[in-house]
Design an enzyme around this catalytic site. Structure first.
Site, short mmCIF file in Angstrom:
data_model
loop_
_atom_site.label_atom_id
_atom_site.label_comp_id
_atom_site.label_asym_id
_atom_site.label_seq_id
_atom_site.Cartn_x
_atom_site.Cartn_y
_atom_site.Cartn_z
N CYS A 1 1.04 -1.36 -0.07
CA CYS A 1 0.04 0.07 0.05
C CYS A 1 0.94 1.64 0.32
CB CYS A 1 -1.03 0.19 1.48
SG CYS A 1 -1.75 -1.25 1.61
N LYS B 1 -9.46 7.47 2.79
CA LYS B 1 -10.11 6.45 2.22
C LYS B 1 -11.72 6.27 3.31
CE LYS B 1 -5.73 4.13 2.64
NZ LYS B 1 -4.85 5.39 3.00
N HIS C 1 -9.85 1.96 0.00
CA HIS C 1 -8.11 1.50 -0.24
C HIS C 1 -7.95 1.23 -1.47
CE1 HIS C 1 -4.07 0.86 1.22
NE2 HIS C 1 -4.47 -0.13 2.48
#
Length: 416
Positions: free
Chosen positions: A164, A336, A341
């Site tokens: 991420c 988010k 996400h």
């Protein structure tokens, strides 16, 4: 060594709340949720039946139909957003394309393609009938390669993979290559398209996703007492980074300046954050040191803020470690809560949120706050539910990935 200054001269976005830069920003400013029941596959047997999908996206509106069929969805997103950013930056044919690079980020790459090809093989008679485009469609680096082919950019070209944190790592690399004189312009950002059976099933198995199927639009609840996991999103963000004098010489619009970046590792656990927020503390400290800025010069933090029970408190603990009492003067928000996400694409769209906050003087909110969590000091301004107006001279964006990868970038208002 005297390093060169780096500015942002173009932006592009495809997100679950808008398929262009301005639509994305409008969604952020108005607190729009991108979550809804998943449409890309049958979720009947899945624990989580919703996601933040990109809506009404037809790649053939932007890419030749034959070429689009040879691209995974994450690469289609990358092509469309970089086209928008390049147009926004007004990069013409007169630039030296040997000095223009592409550094992209993706956490997983062509998972849709991998799932489709392997599923077809598993359902067959064992005869290998794979597409000749299977491998080039699947590999993450193809996104940077196809962007360069499309525009003829012959500078540094690669893809970063750090879960991420991938697209924040890409932005950091692009920043460093330009300030060290390796390129004049780099197209950077990231994309992900992981809304499929494998990703939803895998994250469900980890108990990482929200299972609030009765209210998808409110499921992403960063900092809320009743948060129960993140909401999977998809999309892409693109930035044109450019050496300052090069941008000025061609009369480019300047959104913001890249001030510094930080990178660190938790060195703790495969998926859980460090319990003391050590890696998150270090990465923000490193970014401030790199930018030669003090904590009290930051006005806004776009947090990683995934809406998980463990992650949110550790990030806030790290912010208090780094910023001390100034933490109570900051605006903090998790976008988010609106976009879900985007995994490897998260850092790019969240850096764009910071840039637009600087450029517009608006802090996008953390939506879906219903119940205060006593773990968070009520004096913290977590920008709940509604955007707030304030001058933003500098903003910091955090992204943290499985494996303990942490990346932060600081953007600031440009001044001569």
């Amino acid at each position: 060594m005297q390093t060169r200054r780096v500015v942002v001269t173009g932006l592009g976005a495809i997100t679950p709340i808008g398929n262009t830069l301005e639509a994305y920003w409008e969604g952020l400013s108005n607190g729009v949720s991108g979550a809804a029941l998943t449409t890309q596959f049958d979720t009947t047997k899945f624990k989580t039946k919703f996601s933040c999908e990109v809506k009404n996206f037809d790649p053939t509106e932007f890419i030749d139909k034959k070429e689009a069929r040879r691209m995974d969805r994450f690469t289609q997103f990358a092509i469309v957003t970089t086209d928008e950013a390049i147009k926004d930056a007004n990069l013409g044919e007169s630039i030296n394309k040997d000095r223009v690079g592409v550094i992209w980020g993706t956490g997983i790459g062509g998972l849709n393609t991998f799932l489709s090809e392997v599923s077809a093989y598993a359902k067959g008679d064992g005869t290998p009938r794979f597409s000749p485009f299977f491998i080039p469609m699947m590999i993450g680096d193809i996104s940077a390669g196809l962007i360069s082919i499309r525009h003829g950019y012959r500078g540094p070209n690669f893809v970063t993979v750090s879960a991420c944190a991938s697209s924040t790592n890409a932005i950091a690399d692009a920043f460093n290559y330009i300030r060290l004189g390796k390129a004049d312009i780099i197209i950077t950002g990231g994309s992900e398209a992981g809304v499929n059976e494998a990703a939803i099933g895998g994250f469900n198995a980890m108990k990482a996703l929200s299972e609030r199927n009765d209210s998808p639009e409110t499921a992403s609840r960063p900092f809320d007492l009743d948060r129960d996991g993140f909401v999977l999103g998809e999309g892409s963000g693109a930035l044109v980074l450019e050496e300052l004098n090069h941008a000025l010489a061609r009369g480019a619009k300047i959104y913001a300046e890249v001030a510094g970046c930080g990178l660190s590792a938790d060195a703790y656990h495969m998926t859980a954050p460090h319990p003391d927020g050590l890696g998150a503390t270090n990465v923000m400290k490193y970014a401030l040191e790199d930018a030669e800025m003090s904590p009290d010069e930051i006005d806004y933090i776009n947090v990683h803020g995934t809406s998980t029970p463990l992650g949110d408190p550790q990030e806030v603990k790290a912010i208090l470690n780094v910023f001390g009492d100034h933490a109570f003067n900051l605006n903090i928000s998790s976008t988010k809560s609106m976009t879900g996400h985007l995994l490897g694409g998260a850092g790019a769209i969240e850096a764009i949120a910071c840039i637009k906050a600087i450029y517009q003087g608006i802090i996008p909110p953390t939506i879906n706050h219903f119940t205060d969590d006593p773990a968070f000091d009520p004096k913290l301004n977590l920008t709940f539910n509604k955007a707030q107006h304030r001058e933003v001279k500098a903003a910091l964006s955090n992204t943290f990935g499985f494996g303990g990868h942490n990346a932060s970038v600081i953007l600031k208002k440009y001044s001569a």
